[in-house]
Design a protein around this motif. Structure first.
Motif, PDB file in Angstrom:
ATOM      1  N   THR A   1      41.047 -41.990  -3.905  1.00 36.42           N
ATOM      2  CA  THR A   1      41.792 -41.638  -2.473  1.00 36.42           C
ATOM      3  C   THR A   1      43.111 -41.436  -2.746  1.00 36.42           C
ATOM      4  OG1 THR A   1      42.311 -44.025  -2.313  1.00 36.42           O
ATOM      5  CG2 THR A   1      40.116 -43.348  -1.331  1.00 36.42           C
ATOM      6  N   SER A   2      43.395 -41.012  -4.067  1.00 38.68           N
ATOM      7  CA  SER A   2      45.028 -41.140  -4.223  1.00 38.68           C
ATOM      8  C   SER A   2      45.265 -39.732  -4.380  1.00 38.68           C
ATOM      9  CB  SER A   2      45.389 -41.700  -5.452  1.00 38.68           C
ATOM     10  OG  SER A   2      44.661 -41.229  -6.573  1.00 38.68           O
ATOM     11  N   LYS A   3      44.264 -38.713  -3.982  1.00 35.21           N
ATOM     12  CA  LYS A   3      44.846 -37.380  -3.804  1.00 35.21           C
ATOM     13  C   LYS A   3      45.674 -37.286  -2.629  1.00 35.21           C
ATOM     14  CE  LYS A   3      40.580 -35.952  -6.032  1.00 35.21           C
ATOM     15  NZ  LYS A   3      39.203 -35.231  -5.955  1.00 35.21           N
ATOM     16  N   PRO A   4      46.536 -36.159  -2.711  1.00 36.47           N
ATOM     17  CA  PRO A   4      47.389 -36.060  -2.009  1.00 36.47           C
ATOM     18  C   PRO A   4      46.807 -35.147  -0.658  1.00 36.47           C
ATOM     19  CG  PRO A   4      48.163 -35.012  -3.901  1.00 36.47           C
ATOM     20  CD  PRO A   4      47.131 -35.499  -4.125  1.00 36.47           C
ATOM     21  N   ASN A   5      47.143 -35.624   0.469  1.00 35.79           N
ATOM     22  CA  ASN A   5      46.582 -35.076   1.850  1.00 35.79           C
ATOM     23  C   ASN A   5      47.511 -34.047   2.414  1.00 35.79           C
ATOM     24  OD1 ASN A   5      48.304 -36.908   2.559  1.00 35.79           O
ATOM     25  ND2 ASN A   5      47.062 -38.046   4.080  1.00 35.79           N
TER      26      ASN A   5
ATOM     27  N   GLN B   1      49.388 -44.961  -0.239  1.00 35.94           N
ATOM     28  CA  GLN B   1      49.058 -43.618  -0.882  1.00 35.94           C
ATOM     29  C   GLN B   1      47.671 -43.886  -1.541  1.00 35.94           C
ATOM     30  OE1 GLN B   1      48.858 -43.467  -4.613  1.00 35.94           O
ATOM     31  NE2 GLN B   1      48.790 -41.272  -4.847  1.00 35.94           N
TER      32      GLN B   1
ATOM     33  N   GLY C   1      46.467 -41.587   1.241  1.00 31.64           N
ATOM     34  CA  GLY C   1      46.950 -40.347   0.947  1.00 31.64           C
ATOM     35  C   GLY C   1      48.510 -40.441   0.669  1.00 31.64           C
TER      36      GLY C   1
END
Length: 555
Positions: free
Chosen positions: A11-15, A141, A145
């Motif tokens: 889930t740490s990929k930028p949104n 984050q 995100g």
């Protein structure tokens, strides 16, 4: 609403479309901004009620290895306060407990370094402010995100109450920062239950308790409710799916975490060993004895209660709704409203997706607020639940980013920007009185709702002395409750304490906390017929009582 996929590890990929580097730069900017704002108040605000005793306790532990003052509080935050003044020359003056107020005054005033010692003591809180912002950013984050993390940091940086308590030497910012970090590390352990992660969580949790004992129920109650939620909403990718294996893993890692937490905690009290109990030849780390004493004293304090004020009433036992009220008037309205919306959204989304981690911040808010309202008889400030603000910041950021992505029209996004500007304006309007900030719901007379550390914590004594000097006041009567030494505060030579039941004339300065507490006894009811000339800072009313022929009024 955007939400993390089933496996939280990814889930740490930028949104957002913006570069992650830009978000890191914004984070650094907010950290520098908040620290700068906190430091800028050092020369404005005099020592608050608790600062002398906290400083005295920390200095005594560094200087003499003793811990004689207000032992209900563990020492880590006090040590952080004391390191700077100690390196600058502050030393223990040798007074014994249980109150360290006089010892703290001796340290602050006697060496002629009041400003230096006080500023260095307060600077010891800045690392905890930085840690709070980083921990909030990491939590948001990881599970929502990078855009949510940036917006959450904005809400933290623009919440005056947080900045105010980071700018004074007290325990509430340290325990909030360490608690948020500990809860985040527990979530990371839940993702991947390894001994290493359990150990890291345990150490940080122990250090959180070493700042203030309220970390015990804050962390403990939250984790208990989280584990219950995990059973009610089993994740499709639970790291340990079989109940027997899951219980065994919890027991094994929990034991490691508890052991390391206890070691970290007692180490903060000192490294020497002592015979305890005294009648037995059993040598234990000195921290064992001191920690047990801290628990006993805190329980006795809570049982006996503390004089608290709410809506014109004074009580030793507090009120069940005290923290609901103070959160309602001490939280900027954008943060409060958006945080409550985010709470509802994340709870619904977590239940729908069978992923309780999405709802973890909301569950933590409810658990901490429920415990504080049900158990605490010491209702003397929103600072006791300061940890709720960063959790609300995450929830508010979820609301903002969801609205931004779901409704991309210029009108909708313009409304979002207006709300964020409203939030930022709270900080600008409050400066430098972040500590005494109230939102619009409190109106122009917040003292009718709460006082104590929420409005009057003794922080305006210096401002009062400067105002009296500016007006060239030669005589003044003062009604004040706090720990400052007024004889050292450059008051007029002819100042005196305002005596109960004895009306007077001339200049009269009254602190709001002393005034509101005294209303119960009607000792100063005669003052109510007069209007203050001005309010000094946020906590002193300055009167001029004209001469009168009434024989009941004496000079």
């Amino acid at each position: 609403m955007q939400h993390p996929p089933a496996n939280p590890v990814h889930t740490s990929k930028p949104n957002s479309m913006s570069s992650p580097v830009l978000h890191y730069i914004v984070l650094i900017f907010f950290i520098v901004l908040t620290c700068g704002l906190a430091v800028s108040t050092y020369s404005v605000l005099s020592a608050t009620w608790d600062e002398p005793e906290h400083l005295a306790a920390g200095i005594a532990l560094i200087d003499k290895g003793q811990y004689p003052y207000d032992a209900q509080h563990p020492p880590l935050a006090r040590l952080a306060m004391a390191i700077g003044p100690y390196l600058a020359g502050a030393r223990s003056h040798g007074r014994s407990g249980p109150s360290g107020d006089q010892e703290g005054r001796d340290i602050l005033y006697s060496d002629g370094k009041y400003d230096i010692y006080l500023s260095l003591a307060r600077a010891g809180m800045l690392p905890f402010l930085v840690l709070l912002m980083i921990a909030t950013w990491l939590w948001a984050q990881r599970y929502f995100g990078i855009s949510v993390a940036t917006v959450a940091t904005l809400f933290v940086a623009t919440t005056p109450t947080l900045i105010g308590h980071a700018a004074v030497g007290a325990l509430d910012m340290p325990v909030s920062a360490m608690t948020i970090l500990a809860l985040y590390l527990f979530l990371r352990w839940h993702e991947q239950p390894t001994v290493k992660r359990a150990s890291l969580f345990g150490i940080v949790a122990g250090l959180a308790v070493a700042t203030k004992l309220s970390a015990v129920p804050f962390i403990g109650c939250t984790i208990i409710v989280w584990l219950i939620a995990a059973q009610w909403t089993p994740s499709r990718t639970s790291p340990v799916s079989q109940p027997t294996l899951r219980i065994a893993r919890y027991a094994q890692h929990g034991s490691v975490a508890l052991l390391l937490a206890f070691v970290a905690l007692i180490t903060c009290y000192g490294l020497r060993w002592e015979a305890w109990p005294a009648q037995y030849p059993l040598h234990l780390p000195v921290g064992v004895h001191r920690f047990i004493n801290s628990l006993i004293e805190l329980n006795e304090h809570n049982s006996s209660g503390h004089a608290s004020y709410l809506f014109g009433e004074v009580s030793l036992d507090g009120w069940w709704n005290f923290y609901l009220v103070v959160m309602g008037v001490k939280t900027p309205l954008p943060l409060l409203v958006l945080g409550l919306i985010g709470m509802g959204w994340t709870l619904r989304q977590g239940w729908r997706d069978r992923n309780w981690v999405i709802a973890a911040p909301a569950i933590a808010v409810l658990a901490i607020l429920l415990f504080s309202s049900a158990y605490s008889n010491i209702n003397i400030g929103v600072r006791h639940v300061l940890v709720l603000f960063p959790l609300l910041a995450i929830l508010a950021a979820v609301t903002v980013t969801t609205c931004w992505q779901r409704w991309p029209s210029p009108l909708a996004r313009g409304m979002v920007m207006i709300i964020l500007c409203w939030q930022a304006s709270s900080l600008l309007r409050a400066h430098p009185d972040h500590l005494a900030y109230f939102n619009e719901l409190a109106g122009t007379t917040p003292e009718r709702i709460v006082v104590d550390s929420d409005l009057d914590w003794g922080q305006d004594v210096r401002r009062l002395s400067l105002e009296l000097a500016r007006r060239q006041v030669k005589e003044v009567s003062v009604l004040y409750r706090g720990t400052a030494d007024l004889t050292e505060e450059h008051f007029p030579a002819a100042w005196r304490n305002l005596q109960p039941g004895k009306p007077t004339h001339g200049w009269v300065a009254v602190s709001l906390y002393a005034k509101q507490i005294a209303k119960q006894r009607q000792d100063y009811a005669w003052l109510e017929q007069y209007q203050p000339v001005m309010r000094v800072g946020k906590s002193f009313d300055l009167y001029f009582i004209p001469p009168t022929t009434d024989p009941a009024i004496t000079p």
